[in-house]
Write an enzyme that holds these catalytic residues in place. Structure first.
Site, mmCIF file in Angstrom:
data_model
loop_
_atom_site.group_PDB
_atom_site.id
_atom_site.type_symbol
_atom_site.label_atom_id
_atom_site.label_comp_id
_atom_site.label_asym_id
_atom_site.label_seq_id
_atom_site.Cartn_x
_atom_site.Cartn_y
_atom_site.Cartn_z
ATOM 1 N N CYS A 137 0.858 -1.186 0.000
ATOM 2 C CA CYS A 137 0.000 0.000 0.000
ATOM 3 C C CYS A 137 0.898 1.241 0.000
ATOM 4 C CB CYS A 137 -0.938 -0.071 1.204
ATOM 5 S SG CYS A 137 -2.066 1.301 1.452
ATOM 6 N N ASP A 192 -7.524 -1.425 -8.522
ATOM 7 C CA ASP A 192 -7.010 -0.408 -7.594
ATOM 8 C C ASP A 192 -7.157 0.977 -8.207
ATOM 9 O OD1 ASP A 192 -5.666 1.146 -5.788
ATOM 10 O OD2 ASP A 192 -3.896 -0.144 -5.682
ATOM 11 N N HIS A 224 -7.072 -3.454 -4.123
ATOM 12 C CA HIS A 224 -6.051 -2.794 -3.316
ATOM 13 C C HIS A 224 -6.073 -3.403 -1.912
ATOM 14 C CE1 HIS A 224 -3.455 0.468 -1.924
ATOM 15 N NE2 HIS A 224 -4.207 0.477 -0.834
#
Length: 257
Positions: A137, A192, A224
């Site tokens: 992330c 994402d 994501h």
């Protein structure tokens, strides 16, 4: 000891220019120094599932440091988290985390990175340089920036479901490419919104132009956060693929003991 056989985990503290970062260290319990891996957390931060990820990596022959990069806001967890994180049902979690994330601008983040690298260099359980970095992330952005800020100390970087790696911002992470000497791997989630096909293309073109050894893959159907088992985005198949890719990269670059 941890829940992983042959692995020892411990809480440690890392002095930085701005205070002390709490962190988790996982290592093989064999009395031997092992190649070092800096694991950059996702936005939800240092917590038991992330420690278990470090434990599994340590079981493969690495000494793994997971710092709380939000330490300026308190020890981990800096916000209260449920056992299972579903941002769609708990939007207040990101509302609390967003200003904390935004406060970690590139300059202090890279000062911290230097402290983490120095700590690993002095750690008796680690072969301190060069190291590998795994980022998840927002941690993928930190990983790429660290490779550009400390090229002589980083041999490999793997970023998974990273958002905002290549934007039109003047300080976009992809702009460090010309300084990177490490081998890079990126596992993008195709679902994402924070890393669109256009951004993936920009990152790829930039790395090619800079002559950076790299490989980027798009994980079909992955959201994501697909590596994070305590979240609603978790995808077991994509997680297994990420583990294999990470170990492949680290094995080539660091040669685990």
């Amino acid at each position: 000891m941890t829940g992983v056989r042959g692995v020892r985990g411990a809480s440690v503290e890392i002095p930085t220019a701005d205070g002390v970062a709490d962190a988790y260290l996982a290592r093989p319990d064999d009395g031997v120094a092992h190649p070092a891996v800096l694991l950059y957390m996702d936005a939800f931060g240092l917590r038991p599932p992330l420690e278990k990820m470090a434990d599994r990596l340590a079981a493969a022959g690495y000494t793994v440091l997971v710092p709380n990069v939000f330490y300026r806001h308190g020890r981990a967890p800096v916000t209260e988290l449920p056992e299972f994180i579903d941002p769609a049902r708990r939007p207040e979690i990101f509302q609390q985390l967003r200003p904390i994330m935004d406060s970690l601008t590139p300059e202090p983040a890279m000062r911290d990175a230097g402290a983490y690298l120095d700590w690993l260099a002095a750690c008796p359980h680690a072969i301190g340089a060069p190291i590998g970095i795994a980022g998840y992330c927002m941690g993928a952005r930190l990983a790429l920036r660290t490779a550009g800020a400390y090229p002589e100390r980083v041999a490999a970087v793997a970023g998974f479901h990273g958002g905002g790696l290549a934007t039109d911002a003047p300080d976009s992470p992809h702009l460090v490419a010309e300084r990177v000497t490490a081998e890079l791997y990126f596992g993008h989630a195709d679902q994402d919104p924070g890393m669109t096909a256009e951004q993936i293309g920009l990152l790829e073109r930039t790395l090619v132009a800079a002559g950076v050894r790299h490989r980027g893959e798009v994980y079909a159907g992955a959201l994501h956060g697909y590596t994070q088992v305590d979240t609603s985005s978790y995808d077991a198949r994509a997680d297994a693929r990420h583990r294999a890719a990470l170990l492949d990269l680290l094995g080539r670059a660091l040669r685990p003991v």
